[in-house]
Design an enzyme around this catalytic site. Structure first.
Site, PDB file in Angstrom:
ATOM      1  CB  CYS A   1      -0.925   0.039   1.214  1.00 39.25           C
ATOM      2  SG  CYS A   1      -1.816   1.613   1.291  1.00 39.25           S
TER       3      CYS A   1
ATOM      4  CB  CYS B   1      -1.681   4.216   4.824  1.00 41.25           C
ATOM      5  SG  CYS B   1      -3.159   3.601   4.023  1.00 41.25           S
ATOM      6  CB  SER B   2       0.341   0.151   6.441  1.00 39.92           C
ATOM      7  OG  SER B   2      -0.690   0.445   7.362  1.00 39.92           O
ATOM      8  CB  CYS B   3      -4.349  -0.801   2.654  1.00 41.65           C
ATOM      9  SG  CYS B   3      -4.975   0.885   2.858  1.00 41.65           S
TER      10      CYS B   3
END
Lengths: 279, 236
Positions: free
Chosen positions: B123, B126-128
């Protein structure tokens, strides 16, 4: 329309931006700020894809208790209708500005987002937050000394008058994005269609990555219907769902000087408003 | 408020106590106390989500892949209805709120590797990450470094994980930048004939499910295993 080389050049420019460009005076007169630098300053700072960087050692680190508790608090706030997770993403990953975004730990930004949303939505006041922090500091003065880090609320409040969003009611038992299914009408594009990602001006927030804007790809799948992030991130009343598409890009066309193979691809999801047909 | 009990095994290391109380710890405690006192959420709701968050990890995803290798019908289900297949390995994507974990949504897709296509997820925004079925993401997955470089230099980044793929294989980077969550279904490796579902599950590591590694007979650990301890203040 931008080229792959233009997009690589813009990413190089963004990468050199720290708190301000050293070649400009602080708070420059407007005639010194050109369009590319304006765009770099306005770029949502979470959008790091493709910015130049060198290899680093990837490692794990001990997961601290407050990090875990911060993740839980954010999820519970969304569960109880205080914010949408898309509001959290903007407040914690973008509204913080470049210095805090790159300078703070990952969950440090989540935690700042909690403080910010509770203040902005008038659930708490800044003075009472500061007083409570001072009290917690006093409680643990001299370190933990073997004690456990524990929250000690003075009482359990009555939450019936707390203002909550309607999402948690509507999405219950359905899920998100399923709660928006069937509301976006006919999709404008079909699988296989060539599309170009529009180069809309970006202020404050988007989830359409800069590296894809202006590039041409192909619809790989229809993803779901949902409000676009630009609306959802402010929980805008009446925001209409639209179709989202998985768009496939050929790496060699997306990236100036791509050094993998001609068949390597990248896929990302883009809402309909950001796509235009290619003749 | 329930104390954090750590007699159970995590796939990550949770550090319950540090010597010096940090600014982050002070702020977290202050905010949590105010939320409970104002009725924004209850201590019981906070405890329920904490318990939910502590039992998620990559094992159900590994089992889903192993079962798909053994059972063509289940494989077809996993591709067509990944959230239905998730339920069969114990993960209900609507839990624990009735509309899912808020940050992860309820849109899940399994990316199926073939002899000519290898998937890897990131991602860039962000950090999905598919937390309900993979647990929390590793630290490196959230770094700006991985997010910046994987979308542009995937072959170099994969090589840093020890994964070298030939020119006859298309690398397909999936940037999960919106509501879909993705995981990779790698191909079954050689030298696993006759293996049981449990045996196969063990070699499907989290890194295989992200796409930075391939399963191999005999390999049951992630590529990056070094864990830096959290020490406060820094330098002690």
């Amino acid at each position: 329309m931008s080229t792959a080389a233009d997009r690589a050049a813009q990413l190089d420019l963004v990468a050199r931006l720290r708190s301000s460009y050293p070649e400009l005076p602080d708070a420059p007169p407007p005639d010194l700020l050109d369009h590319d630098r304006f765009t770099a300053y306005m770029k949502p700072v979470h959008d790091v894809g493709g910015e130049p960087d060198v290899p680093m050692k990837y490692e794990n680190k001990e997961y601290e208790y407050w990090e875990h508790m911060t993740y839980v608090m954010c999820e519970v706030l969304a569960w109880r209708g205080i914010w949408l997770s898309e509001e959290r993403r903007r407040i914690g990953n973008v509204d913080v500005g470049r210095a805090v975004y790159l300078g703070f730990p990952y969950y440090g930004r989540w935690l700042l987002a909690v403080a910010r949303v509770l203040l902005e939505k008038h659930h708490i006041g800044l003075t009472e937050l500061a007083e409570r922090m001072a009290e917690v500091q006093r409680r643990f003065a001299g370190g933990l000394s073997g004690r456990t880090l524990t929250a000690k609320p003075a009482f359990e409040g009555d939450g019936t008058q707390v203002k909550r969003n309607s999402h948690v009611v509507h999405a219950l038992g359905k899920g998100d994005p399923q709660v928006y299914a069937g509301r976006a009408g006919e999709p404008k594009f079909a699988v296989g269609d060539p599309v170009r990602v529009r180069e809309l001006p970006v202020l404050f927030y988007t989830r359409t990555p800069e590296y894809a804007r202006g590039a041409t790809g192909r619809i790989a799948a229809l993803a779901y219907e949902s409000p676009a992030p630009e609306d959802e991130t402010w929980d805008r009343p009446g925001a209409e769902p639209e179709w989202f598409y998985v768009v496939s890009f050929t790496m060699a066309e997306l990236w100036h000087g791509y050094n993998g193979t001609a068949t390597d691809t990248l896929r990302t999801e883009i809402p309909e408003r950001w796509l235009e047909p290619v003749d | 408020m329930a104390d954090h009990d750590h007699d159970h095994d995590h796939d990550r290391t949770v550090k319950p106590m540090v010597d010096e109380v940090t600014d982050f710890e002070v702020l977290e405690i202050a905010l949590r106390e105010l939320c409970i006192e104002k009725g924004i959420f209850t201590a019981e709701e906070h405890r329920r989500f904490t318990e939910f968050a502590e039992q998620i990890g990559p094992t159900p995803a590994a089992r889903l892949v192993a079962r798909s290798w053994l059972d063509p019908e289940f494989r077809a289900l996993a591709i067509a209805e990944p959230m239905t297949a998730s339920k069969e390995v114990g993960v209900d994507w609507l839990e624990p709120t009735g509309f899912g974990t808020p940050s992860d949504f309820t849109a899940f897709e399994i990316l199926v590797d073939t002899p000519t296509v290898h998937h890897v997820i990131v991602c860039a925004l962000c950090s999905c990450y598919p937390r309900p079925i993979l647990g929390n993401s590793p630290e490196w997955y959230r770094t700006p470094n991985y997010r910046r470089r994987l979308v542009r230099y995937p072959r170099q980044v994969l090589s840093e994980f020890g994964l070298y793929l030939g020119e006859d294989i298309e690398i397909r980077v999936q940037d999960s930048n919106q509501k879909h969550r993705f995981m990779v279904m790698p191909m079954r490796p050689e030298n696993t004939d006759g293996w049981t579902e449990d045996q196969l599950t063990e070699i499907v590591t989290r890194d295989c499910l992200i796409g930075v590694a391939l399963p191999r007979a005999g390999v049951t650990t992630n590529v990056v295993v070094a864990t830096r301890p959290a020490v406060h203040p820094v330098g002690e």
